[in-house]
Write a protein that holds these residues in place. Structure first.
Motif, mmCIF file in Angstrom:
data_model
loop_
_atom_site.group_PDB
_atom_site.id
_atom_site.type_symbol
_atom_site.label_atom_id
_atom_site.label_comp_id
_atom_site.label_asym_id
_atom_site.label_seq_id
_atom_site.Cartn_x
_atom_site.Cartn_y
_atom_site.Cartn_z
ATOM 1 N N GLU A 65 43.855 85.295 74.099
ATOM 2 C CA GLU A 65 43.512 83.970 73.567
ATOM 3 C C GLU A 65 44.464 83.562 72.446
ATOM 4 N N MET A 66 44.809 84.513 71.602
ATOM 5 C CA MET A 66 45.729 84.201 70.507
ATOM 6 C C MET A 66 47.101 83.821 71.043
ATOM 7 N N GLN A 67 47.556 84.496 72.084
ATOM 8 C CA GLN A 67 48.852 84.159 72.676
ATOM 9 C C GLN A 67 48.819 82.748 73.258
ATOM 10 N N TYR A 78 50.050 75.730 70.144
ATOM 11 C CA TYR A 78 50.444 75.299 68.806
ATOM 12 C C TYR A 78 51.924 74.925 68.778
ATOM 13 N N LYS A 79 52.762 75.793 69.310
ATOM 14 C CA LYS A 79 54.205 75.521 69.304
ATOM 15 C C LYS A 79 54.527 74.250 70.082
ATOM 16 N N ALA A 80 53.869 74.068 71.223
ATOM 17 C CA ALA A 80 54.120 72.871 72.035
ATOM 18 C C ALA A 80 53.631 71.610 71.328
ATOM 19 N N ASP A 81 52.409 71.655 70.790
ATOM 20 C CA ASP A 81 51.857 70.489 70.089
ATOM 21 C C ASP A 81 52.697 70.129 68.867
ATOM 22 N N THR A 132 47.509 73.134 59.949
ATOM 23 C CA THR A 132 46.275 73.585 59.303
ATOM 24 C C THR A 132 45.295 74.138 60.337
ATOM 25 N N ALA A 133 45.113 73.424 61.435
ATOM 26 C CA ALA A 133 44.192 73.879 62.484
ATOM 27 C C ALA A 133 44.637 75.235 63.027
ATOM 28 N N HIS A 134 45.936 75.400 63.207
ATOM 29 C CA HIS A 134 46.448 76.669 63.723
ATOM 30 C C HIS A 134 46.187 77.806 62.734
#
Length: 174
Positions: A83-85, A91-94, A128-130
């Motif tokens: 899940e973390m991966q 995250y990186k894409a967003d 922040t969300a990440h």
């Protein structure tokens, strides 16, 4: 001429992003560095290294025998790691998309300041969300391992990151 304009836009975007990231005010940063105890610096480093949480969990799984993980602990950690991966990839894409959108706003000479501000806030919100997701995952993982395994994990991570021993411990050994 066009390349100079593009470089200027890139520099302006970098400057806006650099100053838009939430962080302590200048006086607080100055105060932290002057304290000399390193507590503030350590907290900032922890936030920067939070993205490495998936690496940490992966390393724990990879070295399960050295850490003394049980089969039950490994079974609990594998889905968390997966899940973390996934979250890291999202995250990186967003973040990349939000930065592209921000650059698109700055493309015109008389850009819309409200849109630029909103884009900067969007980037900050994504970060922040990440970080909050990573904190939750870190907490979940740490409930799975024992205190002794946590100590072993910290020792392995410090060796991986090349951290030096604190000055106090080195002085005691002399």
């Amino acid at each position: 001429m066009r390349s100079k304009y593009s470089i200027f836009l890139m520099m302006a975007a970098v400057a806006l992003l650099a100053f838009a990231v939430p962080g302590p005010a200048f006086s607080q940063m100055k105060e932290m560095s002057m304290k000399g105890n390193g507590a503030g610096h350590g907290q900032m480093m922890e936030m920067e290294n939070m993205d490495k949480m998936g690496d940490m969990m992966g390393m724990c799984l990879q070295h399960a025998d050295k850490m003394g993980l049980t089969d039950d602990q490994i079974l609990k950690m594998k889905p968390l790691h997966s899940e973390m991966q996934k979250k890291q990839a999202r995250y990186k894409a967003d973040l990349k998309i939000a930065k592209i959108e921000f650059m698109d706003i700055l493309e015109v000479k008389d850009f819309d300041l409200e849109k630029a501000n909103a884009a900067v806030k969007k980037i900050s919100g994504i970060k922040t969300a990440h970080h909050l997701e990573m904190l939750n995952a870190m907490k979940d993982m740490r409930t799975i391992i024992t205190d002794e395994q946590f100590k072993k994990m910290k020792k392995m991570m410090s060796m991986k990151m090349g951290e030096k021993k604190p000055a106090k411990k080195m002085m005691k050994k002399q």
